[in-house]
Write a protein that holds these residues in place. Structure first.
Motif, PDB file in Angstrom:
ATOM      1  N   GLU A 103      -7.836   9.293  -7.378  1.00 60.72           N
ATOM      2  CA  GLU A 103      -6.390   9.470  -7.450  1.00 60.72           C
ATOM      3  C   GLU A 103      -5.643   8.556  -6.495  1.00 60.72           C
ATOM      4  OE1 GLU A 103      -5.546  13.616  -6.949  1.00 60.72           O
ATOM      5  OE2 GLU A 103      -6.267  14.159  -8.952  1.00 60.72           O
ATOM      6  N   MET A 104      -6.283   8.185  -5.394  1.00 63.10           N
ATOM      7  CA  MET A 104      -5.615   7.313  -4.430  1.00 63.10           C
ATOM      8  C   MET A 104      -5.421   5.900  -4.966  1.00 63.10           C
ATOM      9  SD  MET A 104      -4.745   9.099  -1.915  1.00 63.10           S
ATOM     10  CE  MET A 104      -4.478  10.355  -3.167  1.00 63.10           C
ATOM     11  N   SER A 105      -6.056   5.592  -6.079  1.00 61.77           N
ATOM     12  CA  SER A 105      -5.866   4.262  -6.668  1.00 61.77           C
ATOM     13  C   SER A 105      -4.547   4.169  -7.432  1.00 61.77           C
ATOM     14  CB  SER A 105      -7.026   3.940  -7.621  1.00 61.77           C
ATOM     15  OG  SER A 105      -6.978   4.788  -8.763  1.00 61.77           O
ATOM     16  N   GLN A 106      -3.905   5.313  -7.649  1.00 67.69           N
ATOM     17  CA  GLN A 106      -2.669   5.330  -8.435  1.00 67.69           C
ATOM     18  C   GLN A 106      -1.444   5.137  -7.544  1.00 67.69           C
ATOM     19  OE1 GLN A 106      -2.904   5.540 -11.922  1.00 67.69           O
ATOM     20  NE2 GLN A 106      -5.037   5.254 -11.270  1.00 67.69           N
ATOM     21  N   ARG A 107      -0.526   4.293  -7.982  1.00 67.26           N
ATOM     22  CA  ARG A 107       0.714   4.097  -7.232  1.00 67.26           C
ATOM     23  C   ARG A 107       1.623   5.325  -7.361  1.00 67.26           C
ATOM     24  NH1 ARG A 107       2.200  -0.806  -5.112  1.00 67.26           N
ATOM     25  NH2 ARG A 107      -0.057  -1.053  -5.238  1.00 67.26           N
ATOM     26  N   THR A 131      -1.214   0.146  -9.263  1.00 65.33           N
ATOM     27  CA  THR A 131      -2.380   0.740  -8.605  1.00 65.33           C
ATOM     28  C   THR A 131      -2.500   0.251  -7.177  1.00 65.33           C
ATOM     29  OG1 THR A 131      -3.874  -1.044  -9.298  1.00 65.33           O
ATOM     30  CG2 THR A 131      -3.636   0.846 -10.798  1.00 65.33           C
ATOM     31  N   ASN A 132      -3.268   0.997  -6.400  1.00 64.39           N
ATOM     32  CA  ASN A 132      -3.700   0.550  -5.080  1.00 64.39           C
ATOM     33  C   ASN A 132      -5.097  -0.031  -5.268  1.00 64.39           C
ATOM     34  OD1 ASN A 132      -1.439   1.483  -3.385  1.00 64.39           O
ATOM     35  ND2 ASN A 132      -2.094   3.521  -4.063  1.00 64.39           N
ATOM     36  N   ILE A 177       0.946  -7.591 -11.846  1.00 66.17           N
ATOM     37  CA  ILE A 177       1.720  -6.375 -12.101  1.00 66.17           C
ATOM     38  C   ILE A 177       0.867  -5.149 -11.802  1.00 66.17           C
ATOM     39  CG2 ILE A 177       2.772  -4.987 -13.928  1.00 66.17           C
ATOM     40  CD1 ILE A 177       3.765  -7.566 -15.196  1.00 66.17           C
ATOM     41  N   ARG A 178      -0.366  -5.172 -12.241  1.00 63.50           N
ATOM     42  CA  ARG A 178      -1.246  -4.025 -12.020  1.00 63.50           C
ATOM     43  C   ARG A 178      -1.528  -3.822 -10.535  1.00 63.50           C
ATOM     44  NH1 ARG A 178      -4.685  -0.604 -14.387  1.00 63.50           N
ATOM     45  NH2 ARG A 178      -6.603  -0.053 -13.280  1.00 63.50           N
ATOM     46  N   PRO A 234       0.844  -1.192   0.000  1.00 62.41           N
ATOM     47  CA  PRO A 234       0.000   0.000   0.000  1.00 62.41           C
ATOM     48  C   PRO A 234       0.883   1.246   0.000  1.00 62.41           C
ATOM     49  CG  PRO A 234      -0.663  -1.545   1.720  1.00 62.41           C
ATOM     50  CD  PRO A 234       0.670  -1.982   1.224  1.00 62.41           C
ATOM     51  N   ARG A 235       0.997   1.908  -1.131  1.00 63.22           N
ATOM     52  CA  ARG A 235       1.890   3.071  -1.224  1.00 63.22           C
ATOM     53  C   ARG A 235       1.357   4.015  -2.294  1.00 63.22           C
ATOM     54  NH1 ARG A 235       6.812   4.191   0.540  1.00 63.22           N
ATOM     55  NH2 ARG A 235       7.257   2.077   1.220  1.00 63.22           N
ATOM     56  N   HIS A 236       1.559   5.278  -2.023  1.00 62.78           N
ATOM     57  CA  HIS A 236       1.098   6.299  -2.961  1.00 62.78           C
ATOM     58  C   HIS A 236       2.201   7.350  -3.084  1.00 62.78           C
ATOM     59  CE1 HIS A 236      -1.696   8.945  -5.013  1.00 62.78           C
ATOM     60  NE2 HIS A 236      -1.430   9.909  -4.154  1.00 62.78           N
ATOM     61  N   PHE A 237       2.976   7.261  -4.166  1.00 64.07           N
ATOM     62  CA  PHE A 237       4.018   8.257  -4.419  1.00 64.07           C
ATOM     63  C   PHE A 237       3.395   9.467  -5.106  1.00 64.07           C
ATOM     64  CE2 PHE A 237       6.901   4.529  -4.189  1.00 64.07           C
ATOM     65  CZ  PHE A 237       7.801   5.025  -3.253  1.00 64.07           C
ATOM     66  N   THR A 238       3.638  10.651  -4.556  1.00 64.94           N
ATOM     67  CA  THR A 238       3.112  11.885  -5.115  1.00 64.94           C
ATOM     68  C   THR A 238       4.262  12.817  -5.474  1.00 64.94           C
ATOM     69  OG1 THR A 238       1.089  11.739  -3.806  1.00 64.94           O
ATOM     70  CG2 THR A 238       1.653  13.896  -4.679  1.00 64.94           C
ATOM     71  N   ILE A 239       4.203  13.377  -6.675  1.00 65.95           N
ATOM     72  CA  ILE A 239       5.196  14.373  -7.075  1.00 65.95           C
ATOM     73  C   ILE A 239       4.646  15.730  -6.649  1.00 65.95           C
ATOM     74  CG2 ILE A 239       6.548  15.330  -8.960  1.00 65.95           C
ATOM     75  CD1 ILE A 239       6.973  12.311  -8.403  1.00 65.95           C
ATOM     76  N   PRO A 240       5.315  16.422  -5.734  1.00 65.06           N
ATOM     77  CA  PRO A 240       4.799  17.730  -5.289  1.00 65.06           C
ATOM     78  C   PRO A 240       4.696  18.712  -6.454  1.00 65.06           C
ATOM     79  CG  PRO A 240       6.592  16.957  -3.871  1.00 65.06           C
ATOM     80  CD  PRO A 240       6.566  16.059  -5.065  1.00 65.06           C
TER      81      PRO A 240
END
Length: 599
Positions: free
Chosen positions: A126-130, A119-120, A113-114, A15-21
């Motif tokens: 948006e929270m579904s995106q890794r 994805t989460n 892989i998916r 469970p991880r969500h990388f965000t580019i500021p």
């Protein structure tokens, strides 16, 4: 701060969500970068002796305000977004191939892989995106990962790089690729909120190797230290519109804008290589706090919109100004931009109208062109325009501009009509750096229909051949050798033609009469040639004098009642500068990166 070497898939997994500021630069890897990574992964995947392949570092931190979104930790990426994004694109291409083929690579399926890396699985939106990119790239990456149609204005880099991986990933190499991806290693650096300084770490990470764009460094410095709500407001209200104004040229042109903007503000030259440090240590010092930062970013935004119109005149709505700026660009000069930024700001403040701004641009063109024709040194131009706006103190802005141009000292002078005429007639115009600009303006003087001289070649009426024919010797007269040497490349002997090879070294009478010759030519510059019975020194000087009249009208000197008086200090400085230039002891400033007018 904790750092450890970790498998890339291990970093993405769970469970991880990388965000580019929003203060980070857009995704910018080019196709050649993707091709190198692809080939390296394929090679290491096929080499059983290679146990790992090091990709670089991924630096991230989990701010208190972002500690958790639902049950998915949100990690803000400080460094490494290019590697992460490219990896996600490659993994998505592999996922799509496996899904279409229906035969998984041994040990993995498309859905694994998916679910594990893209994805989460149990989140929505948006929270579904890794990985969540910044505004410019976010929607395109989400569409790619979710196998949806791309948005109308998609990110070019994300789209092109994904399409590249789609073409490169095949049933024949996908197993080796997957093997290689499992060997990818990164150094994962996790920062501790409230303890580690992301800005200092960011600067140190990018102090070696290929530096980040000035745009990236400045944006990060301004926005990184703000609370998230302020970051979002500043970015949406000012920074993103500024990026959009520059368009695809943002990453390259923003650094040049900041150089010229800071030069305008300082009244002195700022090197392109020190833009970030100058911005940080001088202009922005004490202005990135909560109360001052919006004024700083707003000022940058407004001046950026002026700069875009200077560099991309098609975005200027005023037709006359658009045409004047296009001419200045075709002249190939960048030294005037710091002052023109100031002039645009003066126009926005109501100090001068757009029509007045047109006149200012035309005066600058005339100033630069007259100095170039007169062969005056270019090393003074950068400092002249760097401080020009700061020296305008009068109540009538346009009159003050004209007076200041006419009041500058000898080394920076605006050549008068007499000096300009003399040099225009006498100089070598054929080897003049801006001869096409010169001839284009002469040909189109008072024309309603523009003639593109790129369709023609420059013709020496009196031929260049050193072994001049007897017919031409007779044409030129007793002093033919001296006339040929003195006037060959001068403006009086140059014209335009589409029949250069046909004319060649023919006698003057034949050049006039042949099909497509001077009499038959639609070129305006050839009418005075066709009217001459003989081509000799008298005819050359007569035509040169006529063209000089045109040039003085095309590039006129400004007219004012009383020019600004030059102070004794300025006279001394200019005289010393002129003497050094004349003696060959003064060279152009080595810190000058702006384009200078070739003479």
């Amino acid at each position: 701060m904790t750092a450890n070497e970790i498998n890339l898939l291990g970093l993405l997994q769970g469970p991880r969500h990388f965000t580019i500021p929003i203060y980070q630069r857009p995704y910018s890897w080019k196709l050649e970068d993707c091709e190198k990574l692809f080939n390296d992964i394929l090679q290491v995947g096929r080499d059983a002796s290679r146990k790992s392949y090091f990709m670089g570092s991924v630096v991230y931190y989990q701010a208190t305000a972002h500690a958790a979104i639902g049950t998915v930790p949100a990690s803000l990426v400080i460094d490494g977004q290019q590697r992460l994004t490219t990896s996600i694109l490659l993994l998505t291409a592999i996922y799509r191939l496996l899904k279409e083929q229906g035969e998984p690579v041994p040990g993995v399926s498309s859905e694994e892989i998916r679910a594990l890396y893209l994805t989460n699985q149990f989140k929505t939106g948006e929270m579904s995106q890794r990985l969540l990119l910044t505004k410019r790239d976010k929607e395109t990456l989400i569409a790619v990962v979710n196998t949806n149609p791309l948005p109308e204005h998609s990110s070019e880099r994300v789209r092109e790089n994904f399409e590249f991986f789609q073409k490169k990933v095949t049933a024949d190499n996908v197993a080796d690729l997957w093997n290689g991806i499992n060997k990818l290693m990164v150094v994962g650096v996790s920062l501790e909120a409230g303890v580690d300084n992301p800005q200092l770490i960011f600067e140190s990470l990018n102090s070696t190797g290929r530096p980040l764009d000035q745009a990236d460094l400045i944006r990060n410095y301004v926005l990184m230290g703000q609370v998230p709500s302020v970051q979002t407001e500043l970015y949406d209200k000012h920074w993103y519109p500024m990026e959009s104004a520059f368009g695809e040229a943002y990453s390259t042109m923003f650094g040049e804008f900041m150089r010229d903007f800071l030069t305008m503000k300082a009244g002195d030259l700022v090197s392109i290589w020190t833009v970030y440090q100058h911005f940080k240590n001088n202009y922005a010092a004490g202005r990135v706090g909560a109360e001052q930062v919006e004024g700083l970013v707003e000022e940058l935004y407004h001046h950026a919109t002026y700069y875009v119109r200077l560099r991309q005149p098609e975005k200027e709505e005023h037709a006359g100004l658009r045409a004047a700026l296009e001419r200045l660009i075709s002249l190939g000069i960048g030294v005037a931009y710091p002052y023109l930024l100031s002039a645009y700001a003066a126009s926005a403040a109501g100090l001068v109208s757009k029509d007045g701004l047109v006149e200012i641009v035309e005066i600058i063109e005339a100033y630069l062109m007259r100095r170039a024709v007169c062969g005056l040194p270019t090393n003074t131009l950068n400092s002249t325009f760097a401080s020009f706006g700061n020296q305008l103190k009068g109540s009538d802005y346009l009159t003050d501009v004209k007076a200041h141009f006419l009041g500058m000292g000898w080394a920076r002078r605006f050549p008068n009509d007499m000096e300009f005429r003399q040099q225009f007639i006498a100089r070598d115009a054929y080897h003049f750096g801006k001869r096409h600009f010169l001839l284009s303006n002469l040909e189109n003087y008072k024309r309603k229909e523009f003639v593109n001289i790129g369709d023609y070649t420059i013709e020496h009426i009196m031929p260049q051949n050193e072994n001049i024919s007897e017919a031409w010797q007779t044409e030129l007269g007793q002093e033919w050798e001296a006339v040929h040497q003195k006037y060959l490349h001068t403006i009086g002997n140059l014209t335009l033609t589409g029949y250069n090879s046909e004319m060649s070294d023919r006698p003057f009478a034949e050049k006039k009469m042949l099909e497509g010759g001077f009499i038959d030519s639609p070129i305006k510059l050839n009418k005075s040639v066709a009217a001459e019975p003989v081509w000799n020194e008298t005819a050359i000087l007569k035509r040169a004098d006529m063209l000089a009249d045109w040039a003085i009208a095309i590039w006129p000197a400004p007219q004012v009642a009383e020019p600004v008086a030059v102070t004794e200090e300025e006279v001394d400085e200019e005289a010393e500068e002129a003497a050094l230039v004349e003696a060959g002891l003064l060279e152009p400033d080595p810190s000058d990166e702006q384009e200078q007018l070739a003479i």
